[in-house]
Design a protein around this motif. Sequence first.
Motif, short mmCIF file in Angstrom:
data_model
loop_
_atom_site.label_atom_id
_atom_site.label_comp_id
_atom_site.label_asym_id
_atom_site.label_seq_id
_atom_site.Cartn_x
_atom_site.Cartn_y
_atom_site.Cartn_z
N VAL A 36 32.17 42.58 40.77
CA VAL A 36 30.89 43.14 41.20
C VAL A 36 31.19 44.53 41.74
O VAL A 36 32.18 44.74 42.43
N PRO A 40 31.79 43.31 47.67
CA PRO A 40 31.05 43.18 48.94
C PRO A 40 31.87 43.70 50.13
O PRO A 40 33.02 43.32 50.32
N ARG A 70 36.49 38.18 38.36
CA ARG A 70 35.64 37.67 39.44
C ARG A 70 35.62 36.15 39.34
O ARG A 70 35.49 35.60 38.25
N ALA A 73 30.09 34.28 41.65
CA ALA A 73 29.03 35.16 41.14
C ALA A 73 28.75 36.37 42.03
O ALA A 73 28.46 37.45 41.53
N ASP A 74 28.83 36.21 43.36
CA ASP A 74 28.50 37.33 44.24
C ASP A 74 29.63 38.35 44.38
O ASP A 74 29.50 39.36 45.06
N SER A 76 32.58 37.99 45.82
CA SER A 76 33.36 37.92 47.05
C SER A 76 34.75 37.32 46.86
O SER A 76 35.51 37.23 47.81
N SER A 100 39.79 36.32 48.58
CA SER A 100 38.37 36.54 48.86
C SER A 100 38.20 37.65 49.88
O SER A 100 39.15 38.00 50.60
N ALA A 133 28.75 42.01 54.43
CA ALA A 133 27.40 42.58 54.34
C ALA A 133 27.34 43.98 54.94
O ALA A 133 26.33 44.66 54.81
#
Length: 163
Positions: A36, A40, A70, A73-74, A76, A100, A133
Amino acid sequence: MYVAGEDGGNQVYAVSTNGGFSYSRPKVIGPVADLVDPIPGSTFRNDSFLSLAADPRAKSKTLYAAWVNRTVADGSAAELVVFRTDGAGWSKVATPYAGSVTGKGVPFFQGLDVSGDGRVDPGWQAMAAIDPATFGPGHAALNAHYPPLPLGGQCSSPPPPTR
């Protein structure tokens, strides 16, 4: 001469036998699940770029490829994978690292080298964040890892960071 890249959901490579004037049709190495962008908690761009390395020993036809997949899915979490071929098809030979954002770090920007004695040397960065976040300076750690692999082998324990 080899050239490699991504085509759809696969890492691929092509071969030139005339110094780059023309290349074979791309052949599949293995599946890729792109990171991603951004990871994150990070503020830099990334992707699941492929590294390709040839065994430099005389008469060797062995190639190695490495990239980061990855695993959630997000974005992380991810793993570094290493594939090998001797011209008869590719096979996954190692997963030297998985991590992670909130653990030991998500791998990214790997490199790959094969020494003159056939030792496979992957290297990569890993990023861990206090809060995935939150974006900006001061809340993430970046570490470099460089554990030589036995030929076709796997790390016996998680590699320590190299600073």
